[in-house]
Design a protein around this motif. Structure first.
Motif, PDB file in Angstrom:
ATOM      1  N   ALA A 192     -86.572  31.954  18.238  1.00 53.68           N
ATOM      2  CA  ALA A 192     -86.931  31.374  16.926  1.00 53.68           C
ATOM      3  C   ALA A 192     -86.542  29.899  16.873  1.00 53.68           C
ATOM      4  N   VAL A 193     -85.365  29.577  17.393  1.00 52.72           N
ATOM      5  CA  VAL A 193     -84.939  28.168  17.426  1.00 52.72           C
ATOM      6  C   VAL A 193     -85.929  27.362  18.265  1.00 52.72           C
ATOM      7  N   GLY A 194     -86.315  27.935  19.416  1.00 52.19           N
ATOM      8  CA  GLY A 194     -87.274  27.254  20.299  1.00 52.19           C
ATOM      9  C   GLY A 194     -88.592  26.999  19.583  1.00 52.19           C
ATOM     10  N   MET A 195     -89.022  27.978  18.776  1.00 48.77           N
ATOM     11  CA  MET A 195     -90.284  27.824  18.044  1.00 48.77           C
ATOM     12  C   MET A 195     -90.191  26.640  17.066  1.00 48.77           C
ATOM     13  N   PHE A 196     -89.108  26.585  16.286  1.00 45.06           N
ATOM     14  CA  PHE A 196     -89.001  25.483  15.312  1.00 45.06           C
ATOM     15  C   PHE A 196     -88.941  24.139  16.029  1.00 45.06           C
ATOM     16  N   ARG A 197     -88.240  24.122  17.155  1.00 44.23           N
ATOM     17  CA  ARG A 197     -88.172  22.860  17.907  1.00 44.23           C
ATOM     18  C   ARG A 197     -89.561  22.458  18.401  1.00 44.23           C
ATOM     19  N   THR A 198     -90.325  23.439  18.886  1.00 43.25           N
ATOM     20  CA  THR A 198     -91.679  23.144  19.360  1.00 43.25           C
ATOM     21  C   THR A 198     -92.544  22.610  18.224  1.00 43.25           C
ATOM     22  N   LEU A 199     -92.299  23.127  17.013  1.00 45.87           N
ATOM     23  CA  LEU A 199     -93.089  22.699  15.853  1.00 45.87           C
ATOM     24  C   LEU A 199     -92.533  21.423  15.217  1.00 45.87           C
ATOM     25  N   ASN A 200     -91.521  20.839  15.867  1.00 45.77           N
ATOM     26  CA  ASN A 200     -90.886  19.606  15.369  1.00 45.77           C
ATOM     27  C   ASN A 200     -90.210  19.765  14.030  1.00 45.77           C
ATOM     28  N   ALA A 201     -89.777  20.984  13.711  1.00 50.26           N
ATOM     29  CA  ALA A 201     -89.006  21.187  12.478  1.00 50.26           C
ATOM     30  C   ALA A 201     -87.528  21.106  12.850  1.00 50.26           C
ATOM     31  N   PRO A 202     -86.773  20.230  12.196  1.00 48.87           N
ATOM     32  CA  PRO A 202     -85.346  20.152  12.512  1.00 48.87           C
ATOM     33  C   PRO A 202     -84.665  21.496  12.236  1.00 48.87           C
ATOM     34  N   VAL A 203     -83.815  21.935  13.146  1.00 44.02           N
ATOM     35  CA  VAL A 203     -83.082  23.182  12.897  1.00 44.02           C
ATOM     36  C   VAL A 203     -81.751  22.810  12.234  1.00 44.02           C
ATOM     37  N   LEU A 204     -81.613  23.214  10.977  1.00 43.91           N
ATOM     38  CA  LEU A 204     -80.421  22.838  10.201  1.00 43.91           C
ATOM     39  C   LEU A 204     -79.220  23.662  10.613  1.00 43.91           C
ATOM     40  N   GLY A 205     -79.460  24.834  11.192  1.00 44.49           N
ATOM     41  CA  GLY A 205     -78.324  25.619  11.668  1.00 44.49           C
ATOM     42  C   GLY A 205     -78.630  27.096  11.747  1.00 44.49           C
ATOM     43  N   GLN A 243     -75.855  19.723   5.874  1.00 43.04           N
ATOM     44  CA  GLN A 243     -76.827  19.477   6.939  1.00 43.04           C
ATOM     45  C   GLN A 243     -78.103  18.840   6.392  1.00 43.04           C
ATOM     46  N   VAL A 244     -78.486  19.248   5.183  1.00 42.78           N
ATOM     47  CA  VAL A 244     -79.676  18.633   4.560  1.00 42.78           C
ATOM     48  C   VAL A 244     -79.398  17.147   4.316  1.00 42.78           C
ATOM     49  N   ASN A 245     -78.209  16.836   3.805  1.00 41.76           N
ATOM     50  CA  ASN A 245     -77.876  15.438   3.526  1.00 41.76           C
ATOM     51  C   ASN A 245     -77.872  14.614   4.815  1.00 41.76           C
ATOM     52  N   LEU A 246     -77.333  15.205   5.877  1.00 40.35           N
ATOM     53  CA  LEU A 246     -77.349  14.508   7.174  1.00 40.35           C
ATOM     54  C   LEU A 246     -78.777  14.238   7.625  1.00 40.35           C
ATOM     55  N   GLN A 247     -79.600  15.252   7.440  1.00 42.52           N
ATOM     56  CA  GLN A 247     -81.004  15.155   7.852  1.00 42.52           C
ATOM     57  C   GLN A 247     -81.711  14.045   7.078  1.00 42.52           C
ATOM     58  N   VAL A 248     -81.407  13.953   5.771  1.00 40.52           N
ATOM     59  CA  VAL A 248     -82.025  12.912   4.937  1.00 40.52           C
ATOM     60  C   VAL A 248     -81.605  11.532   5.451  1.00 40.52           C
ATOM     61  N   LEU A 249     -80.314  11.418   5.843  1.00 39.86           N
ATOM     62  CA  LEU A 249     -79.833  10.130   6.358  1.00 39.86           C
ATOM     63  C   LEU A 249     -80.490   9.787   7.694  1.00 39.86           C
ATOM     64  N   GLN A 250     -80.637  10.834   8.531  1.00 34.12           N
ATOM     65  CA  GLN A 250     -81.157  10.585   9.879  1.00 34.12           C
ATOM     66  C   GLN A 250     -82.669  10.393   9.892  1.00 34.12           C
ATOM     67  N   ALA A 251     -83.349  11.006   8.938  1.00 31.51           N
ATOM     68  CA  ALA A 251     -84.818  10.921   8.954  1.00 31.51           C
ATOM     69  C   ALA A 251     -85.338  10.495   7.593  1.00 31.51           C
ATOM     70  N   PRO A 252     -84.896   9.290   7.124  1.00 38.68           N
ATOM     71  CA  PRO A 252     -85.301   8.881   5.771  1.00 38.68           C
ATOM     72  C   PRO A 252     -86.798   8.676   5.651  1.00 38.68           C
ATOM     73  N   GLN A 253     -87.482   8.564   6.795  1.00 41.36           N
ATOM     74  CA  GLN A 253     -88.934   8.334   6.709  1.00 41.36           C
ATOM     75  C   GLN A 253     -89.662   9.543   6.128  1.00 41.36           C
ATOM     76  N   VAL A 254     -89.039  10.728   6.230  1.00 35.57           N
ATOM     77  CA  VAL A 254     -89.665  11.909   5.638  1.00 35.57           C
ATOM     78  C   VAL A 254     -89.256  11.920   4.174  1.00 35.57           C
ATOM     79  N   LYS A 255     -89.776  10.983   3.411  1.00 36.26           N
ATOM     80  CA  LYS A 255     -89.348  10.875   2.028  1.00 36.26           C
ATOM     81  C   LYS A 255     -90.308  11.704   1.185  1.00 36.26           C
ATOM     82  N   LEU A 256     -89.812  12.838   0.707  1.00 38.27           N
ATOM     83  CA  LEU A 256     -90.721  13.766   0.036  1.00 38.27           C
ATOM     84  C   LEU A 256     -90.862  13.473  -1.450  1.00 38.27           C
ATOM     85  N   ASN A 257     -89.889  12.732  -1.945  1.00 37.08           N
ATOM     86  CA  ASN A 257     -89.835  12.554  -3.388  1.00 37.08           C
ATOM     87  C   ASN A 257     -90.637  11.315  -3.779  1.00 37.08           C
TER      88      ASN A 257
END
Ligand code: ADP
Length: 275
Positions: free
Chosen positions: A168-181, A259-273
C-alpha cells in the motif's frame, strides 16, 4: 459536472484531503478513519469524513446513521453532521445487505460522484477519505481527482499484514501521494488482570515504517470498548469512557496534524486553499 475551479482543484474549500488506506481488509482502517475524524474535530478543526470504501461501507454503522436518509438539495447530498463531523457514505445510497459489485469504471464513477460532483462539502480543514482496502482503482481515482495532502496506511503488526502494508505504501508512492505515516492497530491487548498479551507482534508496523523511511504515527491497542462503541455508532464514547483509549487516539491525531503541517511547509506549492 465540469470543474468549477480554474485552479484544477474541484474542492478548493477543503484545506487538507487525507486518504486512509490499508493493504488488506479488517485491519481497522475504517475505525481509524472515523476516530481520526472525530479526534480532529475535537481538536477544533472543521472535519469531514468520506466513506469511500465502496465495496464494504461501514460508516453507516460506525456513525450510527444506518437507515437514515441523507438530506438532498437540488440533487446534491448534504453531508450528515454527526459527532462533530461532516460525513458522507455510499452506504446510505445503496441497499444495506446487497453485495456491492463494481467494475473498474463504475467504481471510479461512484467514488467521483460521491467525493466531488454530488456532495456539497462545507469549508473544511480536513477531509478524511476512507479508501477500500488494497491497491485497486479507487486510490488511483482519488489521486487523479484531487491534490492529496497525503495518505495514512493502517496496518496490524503481524508479518502477513505488513507485507500488504508495504504494498500500500508503494502504491501511494507510485501515485506521488506523500505518505504521512503508518498507524499500527491492534498492537496488543491489556488483559483484565493488567498483563499485556502481545497477540500480533507489537512494534512490527513501527519497524516497517522505519525500514520504509516514513513516519510512525502511533499504536492503538485492542479495546473491547472500541469495538462495542463502533458497533453502537458512538465514536464520541471512545473519548469519554476509557482514558487510555482516548490518549492513544489523540496521540495519533496530534502526530497526524504534525505531519500535515510539515507537509504544508515542505510542499507549499500544493496550496489548496483559494480565496
Ligand atoms: P477495515 O476498515 O480495515 O476493514 P474495520 O475498521 O471495519 O476494518 O475494523 C474491523 C473490526 O475490528 C470492527 O469490528 C472494529 O470495531 C474492530 N476493531 C478495529 N480496531 C480495533 C481495536 N483497536 N480494538 C478493538 N476492535 C477493533
Amino acid at each position: 459536472m465540469s470543474n468549477p475551479n480554474p485552479s484544477g482543484n474541484p474542492l478548493p474549500q477543503v484545506k487538507n484531503v487525507i486518504a486512509i488506506g490499508a493493504g488488506k481488509g479488517g485491519v481497522g482502517k475504517s475505525t481509524i478513519s472515523a476516530n481520526m475524524a472525530v479526534a480532529l474535530a475535537r481538536l477544533g478543526h472543521k472535519t469531514g469524513l468520506m466513506d469511500g470504501d465502496i465495496y464494504g461501507p461501514s460508516m453507516p454503522t460506525m456513525l450510527g446513521i444506518r437507515g437514515v436518509p441523507p438530506q438532498v438539495r437540488e440533487g446534491r447530498l448534504i453531508p450528515f453532521f454527526v459527532h462533530g463531523i461532516h460525513a458522507v457514505t455510499i452506504g446510505s445510497l445503496v441497499e444495506p445487505d446487497k453485495p456491492l459489485i463494481w467494475r473498474g469504471p463504475m467504481a471510479h464513477g461512484a467514488f467521483k460522484q460521491l467525493l466531488v460532483d454530488q456532495t456539497v462539502w462545507p469549508e473544511l480543514d480536513y477531509l478524511i477519505v476512507d479508501l477500500p482496502p488494497g491497491t485497486g482503482d479507487v486510490p488511483l481515482s482519488l489521486c487523479q481527482l484531487l491534490p492529496l495532502r497525503g495518505a495514512v496506511v493502517v496496518a496490524t503488526p503481524q508479518q502477513v499484514a505488513l507485507d500488504d502494508c508495504i504494498r500500500a505504501v508503494g502504491m501511494f508512492r507510485t501515485l506521488n501521494a506523500p505518505v504521512l505515516g503508518i498507524v499500527e492497530n491492534m498492537s496488543y491487548f491489556v488483559q483484565p488482570d493488567g498483563t499485556v498479551a502481545d497477540i500480533f507482534g507489537r512494534g512490527g508496523a513501527q519497524k516497517a515504517a522505519q525500514n520504509l523511511g516514513i513516519p510512525f504515527l502511533g499504536e492503538l491497542p485492542m479495546y473491547q470498548e472500541l469495538r462495542v462503541n463502533s458497533d453502537a455508532g458512538e465514536p464520541l464514547a471512545n473519548f469519554q469512557g476509557t482514558p487510555d483509549l482516548r490518549v492513544a487516539l489523540e496521540k495519533i491525531a496530534n502526530n497526524l496534524v504534525g505531519q500535515v503541517n510539515l507537509q504544508v511547509l515542505q510542499a507549499p506549492q500544493v496550496k489548496l486553499n483559494v480565496e
